[in-house]
Design an enzyme around this catalytic site. Structure first.
Site, PDB file in Angstrom:
ATOM      1  CE  LYS A 244      -3.986   2.045   2.438  1.00  9.92           C
ATOM      2  NZ  LYS A 244      -4.913   1.934   3.592  1.00  9.92           N
TER       3      LYS A 244
ATOM      4  CB  SER B  84      -8.206   3.914   2.426  1.00 15.51           C
ATOM      5  OG  SER B  84      -7.390   3.249   3.371  1.00 15.51           O
TER       6      SER B  84
ATOM      7  CB  SER C  14      -8.699   1.339   5.483  1.00 14.29           C
ATOM      8  OG  SER C  14      -9.318   2.593   5.331  1.00 14.29           O
TER       9      SER C  14
END
Lengths: 490, 484
Positions: free
Chosen positions: A80, A159, A183
């Protein structure tokens, strides 16, 4: 051949690597090819194929000399783009970090590097991890590989949307995510993969671009529960550089996957039956209950009376911390600077241009709830509620070992939906947020498909630092669900 | 010694509270491993944390916590076993995080007291409100370039203690005495070097005035960052008079922050109450609260050095030194230690006199600290010993001391080498006395006629004849006997 390689789980690939049936370079090349073939999904902000090949070659060399470092050595993963990575552009999906290349490696990505994982690239996300659909990225929205009957592109959730898409689309064998209020778990549910948010303090936050410090927690996003256990064992551990990291030994999480949940007490929180929840969510939840019961678990109804306050509490605490955490992006030292006539103008121009609308909204909310005259009514009250929410869980865990709920109140929605209604967007995390506020470990496991053919997730919440029970129960759900559906064309 | 300002309708009293920022003595910063050394090249002592790089987290420096506790104990203050770091949010280029990590609602040290011995002999007890730890900011340099400001982050993140007094101070003199006393205590404790020129000790003063006899607290002005004791005193004097003038004119004082201009001796407005920041304090979620055990505090307490107040009492009681002299000797730990080495086993009053008068004069003249003294404590002690056992007279001792300052050397060797030993042989002195009496019949007659002051002249003649080595007391006695 390469399809066969990209569809492997970590456990399967590790076995093949150990048996000499494949190499890390071969695995990595197959995944790089998939990454390049699916650029339309926009799962990556930065691809690092050269770095990946180099690390894969190093892994193969280690293995050849008998120095392989365990099940993750040579496994291609996505990182990420919230984790700072040495020498690799790190953006947090924000314009304001333009050109920022850290000279340092986050603790979690360093640990993954040390066990031999091969980073394919930096996965897209919502800007500063603020979002539930991966539509707020400065680098554009991420598409889920899943399509519903209407053919419209679906959001991957957020997210950690790029991470979820990369794993679901067989671009990466696993990915790192971060979870502040769902997320990891919500995008895992939307994309039909496994997502684990560990206990707050289990993984170091050092080197992760901060959103809300008291909530942020790194975790794995994988194809299977077993893979999640393997990844977590590598990611977790005390870090003296993070004062909030827990000085606790890291168990071998994969060893906890005994398949035996006889006598496990599973709590069903009555307050999670929210009004207007789609029938198919309720149905999936009920199926989960039956699956666990069939394997010998005892089902107990429990009450978490302050659940209804969790979302408003979260949307005070998280923006408050974010407003302060994001103050460092001021155009002075790194990232974007937009010149102005004086200092104030420079600040305003830089932050006005550098932050997207959702980030600006949260910074404003955060500054508001902390400001003189409002602090007691908002921030202080939210802190009190947070304590009560934690107490709800503590009381429930006197009676049960783990809690079962849906991960999200719906399946993935179409890109563009809910864009003009932030509250509707925030409601996506209604089931995920309470565990975040309480700092508890929680996992999302695929539980089936919606009537539109989109994945639905089941959510298990455990006691603090009892990821082992969460993983064991998660694997029981996984086994019973037998979720083998694939997005069309992947 | 009441300090009052004459107004149109009567006298005004000034009410002052001080916020002192003292840099904690530590090798590394409050939340990072970067060096705290003064004077490095710009941005040479900056860690990733200090520069607030993305993902960087603060980790508290235990040494700084210990120093804050030690200081609290030295100020006779309550140590709060539970304290919390909070974020004070504001934007400025030399504040990389966009917030300063400080303590707000739960400081590490609570109420304490500092005792002042005023020159008029009175004793004043000044309350300490609190002491908390916080980070220093970096330095903005506006004078390096016509259009741009440069930022040096070497100081950013250095640990400070903010020591807040109660509004108990009533005059510039008390403020000076308070600052000097506080500095002395901090230096004894080794928690702050007290160097105001290098900015290790900085002071903000809250000043208000009220009619004499009133107990109200009127609107105050805060004077920021004054960097010497003298300037603080001047700034307060100016500010108090400015406020009295405002009230005399029938106006009211506005609450504001003011800056002192050392070149004009005036204070001027920096920002008004309306322009004050809303700092949006909240507990720093990157840091855990500090929870100390009583045992930890007790251990630090047990290792505290003897502090100036206790040392002064001991000097008065054990050495019989006058309180004023004792006060001078204990102001600096090094001076006190020097004195004790000089006085060791000798006449302590004589030792105190020599340190305070002769040695200080030499040090002041050459601008040296006591640890740079050209005369060691051991040598000065020997000199005092030579006076005390009548080997040399006080007058000869001054000559020997001069040689010691100029050339160094052991006083005993100097006395020996230069033949300065006092003549205490009665026969030898008597010979000289008889000779002088025989050579000066006129003076003898005058003395015997009633001009007894002439005894001084006779003593002088004998001393001159013996090169100053005769024991003056013996000369005096012999002369009086022979002339009577």
């Amino acid at each position: 051949m390469s399809d066969a390689l990209t569809s492997l789980t970590i456990a399967q690939a590790a076995a093949k690597l150990a048996a000499g049936e494949t190499s890390s370079v071969e695995l990595t090349d197959a995944h790089i090819a998939a990454m390049e073939a699916h650029r339309d999904l926009n799962a990556f902000i930065t691809e690092t194929p050269d770095l990946a090949r180099a690390r894969a070659a190093e892994s193969d060399a280690r293995r050849a000399s008998g120095d392989a470092r365990g099940p993750l050595d040579g496994i291609p993963i996505a990182m990420k783009d919230l984790f700072c990575t040495e020498g690799v552009l790190t953006t947090a999906a924000s314009h304001i970090l333009d050109g920022f290349t850290p000279t340092y490696e986050s603790t979690v990505s360093r640990k993954l590097r040390e066990v031999g994982t091969v980073m394919l690239g930096k996965a897209n996300l919502d800007e500063f991890a603020m979002g539930s659909a991966n539509v707020t990225s400065y680098y554009g929205p991420v598409k889920s590989p899943w399509k519903a009957a209407d053919g419209k592109d679906r959001v991957p959730g957020g997210s950690s949307g790029g991470s979820a898409t990369a794993v679901a689309a067989n671009i990466a064998m696993a990915a790192t995510g971060t979870d502040t209020g769902g997320s990891i778990r919500q995008p895992a549910a939307f994309c039909g993969i496994v997502g684990l948010k560990p206990t707050y303090g289990r993984c170091s936050r050092w080197g992760i671009v901060a959103f809300a410090s008291s909530l942020d927690q790194a975790g794995p996003m994988t194809k299977t529960v077993e893979d999640a256990a393997i990844m977590l064992s590598a990611m977790a551990g005390y870090d003296p550089m993070d004062s909030t990291s827990a000085d606790k030994p890291v168990p071998d999480f994969a060893a906890a996957l005994t398949g035996d949940i006889k006598g496990l007490k599973v709590g069903i929180p009555i307050e999670y039956r929210v009004e207007g929840m789609p029938y198919e969510i309720e149905e999936a939840w009920q199926k989960g209950v039956e699956w666990l019961k069939d394997q010998g678990a005892e089902i107990v109804e429990v009450s978490l009376p302050h659940t209804k306050y969790a979302l408003p509490t979260y949307y005070i605490v998280a923006p408050a911390e974010a407003s302060s955490n994001l103050a460092r992006y001021d155009g002075v030292r790194y990232g974007l600077r937009v010149e102005g006539g004086d200092l104030t103008e420079m600040y305003e121009a830089t932050r006005g241009e550098g932050f997207g609308a959702e980030v600006r909204r949260r910074v404003l909310i955060g500054a508001y709830v902390l400001s003189a005259g409002y602090y007691d009514a908002y921030y202080l009250k939210a802190q009190k509620l947070r304590t009560l929410i934690l107490r709800d869980f503590t009381d429930a865990f006197d009676k049960v070992d783990v809690l079962l709920t849906p991960t999200a109140p719906s399946a993935a929605f179409a890109i563009g939906e809910k864009m003009d209604d932030p509250v509707a967007m925030y409601l996506n995390d209604v089931f995920a947020v309470p565990a975040s506020l309480a700092g508890l470990p929680a996992i999302s496991v695929p539980g089936g498909l919606s009537s539109e053919g989109l994945p639905l997730g089941l959510h298990l919440i455990g006691r603090a630092f009892d990821e082992e029970t969460v993983l064991r129960a998660g694997q029981a759900l996984e086994t019973a669900a037998g979720f083998t559906a694939r997005p069309a064309g992947f | 010694m009441t300090y009052l300002i004459q107004g149109d309708d009567g006298d005004w009293e000034v009410v002052i509270g001080l916020e002192v920022h003292a840099q904690i003595v530590s090798n590394s910063k409050l939340f990072s491993g970067a060096s705290t050394a003064f004077g490095g090249a710009p941005n040479s002592h900056v860690s990733l944390v200090d520069a607030a790089m993305p993902g960087m987290l603060p980790v508290v420096n235990r040494v700084c916590v210990e120093q804050a506790v030690r200081t609290g104990l030295g100020l006779n203050a309550k140590i709060n076993l539970h304290s919390v770091f909070e974020r004070k949010n504001y934007f400025y280029p030399d504040l990389p995080f966009g917030y300063q990590i400080s303590q707000f609602q739960h400081p590490i040290v609570g109420e304490g007291v500092v005792t002042l011995d005023m020159p008029d002999g009175s004793v004043r007890e000044i309350g300490i409100e609190r002491l908390h730890m916080e980070q220093d900011a970096g330095k903005s340099m506006h004078d390096q370039d016509p259009k741009r400001t440069f930022v040096d982050l070497n100081r950013a993140g250095v640990a400070l203690m903010e020591i807040v007094s109660k509004p108990d101070l009533r005059s510039p003199e008390e403020v000076g005495a308070y600052l000097r006393k506080l500095r002395s205590i901090l230096r004894y404790l080794g928690t702050c070097d007290g160097n105001m020129e290098q900015g290790s000790l900085r002071c903000d003063a809250n000043v208000s005035v009220r009619p004499k006899g009133s107990t109200e607290l009127r609107t105050r002005c805060e004077i920021k960052n004054v960097n010497s004791v003298r300037f603080v005193m001047q700034a307060i004097e100016f500010e108090a008079e400015r406020q009295v003038d405002i009230y005399d004119a029938g106006d009211t004082v506005d609450q504001e922050t003011r800056l002192y201009d050392a070149t004009t001796g005036e204070t001027r407005s920096m920002r008004s109450k309306e322009e004050a920041h809303d700092y949006r304090y909240f507990p720093d979620p990157d840091l855990l609260p500090i929870d100390l055990s009583q045992e930890y505090v007790d251990k630090i307490r047990a290792a505290l050095p003897e502090l100036p107040d206790a040392k002064k009492l001991r000097f008065i009681d054990d050495y019989g030194i006058a309180p004023d002299d004792a006060g001078v000797l204990v102001a600096e730990q090094e001076t006190a230690a020097f004195f004790e080495a000089v006085a060791d086993g000798r006449d302590a009053k004589l030792a105190a006199n020599w340190v305070i008068h002769e040695l200080f004069a030499v040090l002041n003249k050459s601008g040296l600290d006591i640890d740079e003294s050209p005369v060691s404590a051991e040598s000065l002690g020997k000199l005092v010993g030579l006076i005390a056992d009548n080997t040399i007279s006080g007058r000869i001792a001054k000559d020997v001391f001069e040689i010691m300052v100029a050339e160094g050397g052991d006083p005993e060797a100097i006395v020996e080498e230069k033949g300065l030993k006092q003549i205490t042989d009665t026969g030898a002195i008597e010979g000289e006395v008889d000779k002088i009496i025989a050579e000066n019949p006129g003076q003898v007659e005058a003395y015997q006629g009633g001009n007894e002051k002439l005894i001084g002249w006779f003593v002088g003649q004998v001393m001159k004849a013996t090169g100053g080595k005769a024991n003056p007391k013996m000369v005096n006695e012999l002369l009086r006997k022979k002339l009577s």
